[in-house]
Design an enzyme around this catalytic site. Structure first.
Site, short mmCIF file in Angstrom:
data_model
loop_
_atom_site.label_atom_id
_atom_site.label_comp_id
_atom_site.label_asym_id
_atom_site.label_seq_id
_atom_site.Cartn_x
_atom_site.Cartn_y
_atom_site.Cartn_z
N CYS A 174 -11.91 -17.79 15.55
CA CYS A 174 -11.52 -16.44 15.13
C CYS A 174 -11.10 -16.54 13.66
O CYS A 174 -11.39 -17.52 12.99
CB CYS A 174 -10.40 -15.88 16.00
SG CYS A 174 -8.84 -16.78 15.89
N LYS A 185 5.16 -9.58 -6.56
CA LYS A 185 4.77 -8.17 -6.47
C LYS A 185 5.80 -7.26 -7.13
O LYS A 185 5.44 -6.25 -7.75
CB LYS A 185 4.56 -7.77 -5.01
CG LYS A 185 3.26 -8.26 -4.41
CD LYS A 185 3.06 -7.68 -3.02
CE LYS A 185 1.74 -8.15 -2.43
NZ LYS A 185 1.50 -7.58 -1.08
N GLY A 229 0.79 -1.22 0.00
CA GLY A 229 0.00 0.00 0.00
C GLY A 229 0.82 1.26 0.00
O GLY A 229 0.40 2.29 -0.56
N ASN A 276 -5.07 -7.36 -1.96
CA ASN A 276 -4.15 -6.23 -2.16
C ASN A 276 -4.77 -5.06 -2.92
O ASN A 276 -4.35 -3.92 -2.77
CB ASN A 276 -2.91 -6.67 -2.96
CG ASN A 276 -2.15 -7.83 -2.36
OD1 ASN A 276 -1.57 -8.62 -3.07
ND2 ASN A 276 -2.15 -7.96 -1.04
N PHE A 277 -5.77 -5.34 -3.76
CA PHE A 277 -6.15 -4.40 -4.81
C PHE A 277 -6.68 -3.06 -4.30
O PHE A 277 -6.56 -2.05 -4.99
CB PHE A 277 -7.17 -5.03 -5.76
CG PHE A 277 -6.63 -6.19 -6.54
CD1 PHE A 277 -5.31 -6.22 -6.94
CD2 PHE A 277 -7.44 -7.26 -6.86
CE1 PHE A 277 -4.80 -7.30 -7.65
CE2 PHE A 277 -6.95 -8.34 -7.57
CZ PHE A 277 -5.62 -8.36 -7.97
N HIS A 278 -7.31 -3.03 -3.13
CA HIS A 278 -7.94 -1.77 -2.70
C HIS A 278 -6.92 -0.70 -2.36
O HIS A 278 -7.25 0.48 -2.29
CB HIS A 278 -8.87 -2.03 -1.51
CG HIS A 278 -8.21 -1.95 -0.17
ND1 HIS A 278 -7.40 -2.95 0.31
CD2 HIS A 278 -8.24 -0.99 0.78
CE1 HIS A 278 -6.96 -2.61 1.50
NE2 HIS A 278 -7.45 -1.43 1.82
N CYS A 317 23.59 6.22 21.11
CA CYS A 317 22.86 5.24 20.28
C CYS A 317 23.77 4.06 19.96
O CYS A 317 24.94 4.24 19.59
CB CYS A 317 22.38 5.90 18.99
SG CYS A 317 21.58 4.75 17.83
N ASP A 333 5.77 -3.45 6.62
CA ASP A 333 4.69 -3.48 7.60
C ASP A 333 5.10 -4.29 8.83
O ASP A 333 4.28 -4.93 9.44
CB ASP A 333 3.44 -4.11 6.94
CG ASP A 333 2.18 -3.90 7.76
OD1 ASP A 333 2.14 -2.95 8.55
OD2 ASP A 333 1.24 -4.70 7.62
N ASP A 339 10.46 -7.12 -2.79
CA ASP A 339 9.28 -7.73 -2.18
C ASP A 339 9.31 -9.23 -2.44
O ASP A 339 9.47 -9.65 -3.58
CB ASP A 339 7.99 -7.13 -2.72
CG ASP A 339 6.82 -7.29 -1.75
OD1 ASP A 339 6.57 -8.45 -1.32
OD2 ASP A 339 6.17 -6.29 -1.40
N CYS A 353 -1.66 -4.03 9.09
CA CYS A 353 -2.91 -3.71 8.39
C CYS A 353 -3.73 -4.96 8.09
O CYS A 353 -4.94 -4.88 7.89
CB CYS A 353 -2.63 -2.91 7.13
SG CYS A 353 -1.78 -3.82 5.83
#
Length: 453
Positions: A410, A146, A101, A130-132, A306, A190, A122, A248
């Site tokens: 679930c 992908k 996304g 995935n398409f939306h 750090c 993600d 990827d 997501c």
């Protein structure tokens, strides 16, 4: 031997065979990874670098073609961009990690703007869910890598862009080779382990890292390791607990939100390459899609102690990030193993032995997911209500019957295990089981017409 005993024995043997196959697959995958790691460590560097690990060969351009002028004219006339900005972009190389996304709109705008070379990383394949939001992929490319799918779409948009696909996962043993040849890296992933991996590698290689994230209706964006700004470890020296992390796939996201953040990742990359504008280093852009509000806040400066980017770093090589974070470096389903197999039910056993009998079937998904699809006779009690015992008033009479089997379900068989543990503590004498693999297993093994989401 009675027919019922034969059926029970056959079911038990099938289950054991399935478990052995799963264990074998897992062992074979571990062996492949160890073989890959061993061969990487023992081969000369020039042999380790395969076709998709080689640094991009970006030609140096000193002037624009007539096609360039026509294609990019609307940005060429910008005073802060101009011909020199376009040439910098044409001579640049950008690595996009994750073609989902965020990565799809980022890659689309970078290719359209005239970035000379794009690297696409990827390991995953295109699927309908995935398409939306992943706007470079299409129905006819379901099942395709992908990275390859994105390459096809990007070349249709701009055939002058050189595109190199890395259809693999990033690991500590290949990340440095892949990243080394690029000017800017975009983190469009993600998951937390990959964020640490990319940040550490970019610090070691002195690469700016444009990091974006999106979940539900919200998005965030910043640039790490740029202009003496902080790295990811400066902000998050310790990874969050695994149970606090939602992707997501579990929490959901609106496609336009990922599109907004992905487009802005492309914008930040262009600003870094061209040297224009005020780059989001040391600042965090927060987007609230629900209210349409953008906020820009200061984040802490570079941490003097750090472990990664300080003058005397404690970390001098890439580590095992899955072990460090306690979670997998993938957003694919990672089954929890809170219960043993004999404490659970396969979907086949449920269908054959329990479904037709009186029982209580509790679906612990959130109400919004329950409304998408549900099994017959299922009662929706979201996991949060199980854990705070607010369901007791609703189901009190049924729960008083100690002979009534309780089955929990679930989406994938993870949350249901948590619910089983809680109910067993509350009702120790009851028969309480959950469905292994959840509704996904129901579709795959019992009813192919049941929707998967």
């Amino acid at each position: 031997m009675m027919e019922s005993e034969v059926d029970s024995e056959r079911t038990m043997l099938k289950r054991e065979i399935a478990e052995l196959r799963a264990a074998l697959n897992q062992k074979e995958q571990c062996l492949r990874e160890l073989d890959s790691l061993f061969s990487f460590a023992t081969r000369p560097e020039q042999e380790v670098v395969g076709n998709d690990l080689e640094s991009p060969d970006v030609a140096v351009h000193t002037k624009l073609t007539n096609d360039d002028i026509a294609r990019y004219s609307r940005q060429l006339i910008l005073p802060d961009f101009g011909v020199q900005g376009q040439l910098k972009l044409k001579n640049s190389s950008v690595l996009i990690v994750g073609l989902g996304g965020l990565g799809c709109p980022a890659a689309q705008y970078l290719a359209a703007a005239g970035c000379g070379h794009l690297g696409l990383v990827d390991y995953d394949e295109v699927e309908r869910s995935n398409f939306h939001r992943q706007i470079l992929h299409s129905e006819d490319r379901c099942g395709m890598s992908k990275a390859e799918s994105a390459r096809i779409a990007l070349l249709e948009l701009n055939p002058h862009c050189e595109i190199q696909c890395h259809s693999r996962m990033l690991y500590p043993h290949n990340a440095m080779h892949i990243i080394r040849g690029y000017d800017v890296v975009l983190d469009c992933t993600d998951n937390v382990p990959t964020r640490y991996l990319l940040s550490d590698a970019c610090v070691m290689l002195s690469k700016p890292l444009v990091s974006g994230s999106a979940l539900k209706m919200d998005g965030q964006l910043t640039v790490y390791n740029y202009a003496n700004g902080p790295c990811y470890r400066c902000i998050f020296p310790v990874p969050p607990p695994p149970e606090a992390v939602t992707n997501c796939g579990d929490g959901g996201v609106l496609g336009a939100v990922t599109g907004t953040i992905g487009a802005m990742q492309a914008l930040e990359a262009i600003k870094v390459i061209v040297g224009m504008g005020d780059v989001l280093a040391g600042r965090l852009l927060i987007f609230d899609g629900g209210s349409g509000v953008f906020r820009n806040i200061r984040i802490r400066s570079k941490r003097p102690n750090c472990h990664m980017c300080s003058a005397q770093p404690l970390i001098t090589e890439l580590i095992n990030y899955e072990m460090f974070c306690g979670m997998h470096a993938t957003d694919k389903n990672n089954p929890m193993l809170l219960l043993s197999t004999d404490e659970r039910l396969s979907v086949e056993d449920y269908q054959q032995k329990i479904q037709a009998q009186p029982h209580l079937l509790i679906d612990v998904r959130p109400t919004a997911e329950f409304e998408i699809c549900q099994l017959p006779e299922a009662v929706n009690v979201p996991l949060v209500e199980i854990l705070d015992d607010s369901y007791l008033k609703r189901l009190g009479k049924q729960l008083e019957d100690k002979e009534l089997p309780i089955v929990l379900v679930c989406r994938r068989g993870n949350d249901s295990q948590i619910a089983v543990q809680h109910l067993r503590n509350r009702f120790p004498t009851h028969f309480v089981r959950d469905l292994i693999g959840g509704l996904h297993a129901w579709t795959n093994s019992v009813d192919p017409s049941f929707p998967i989401y």
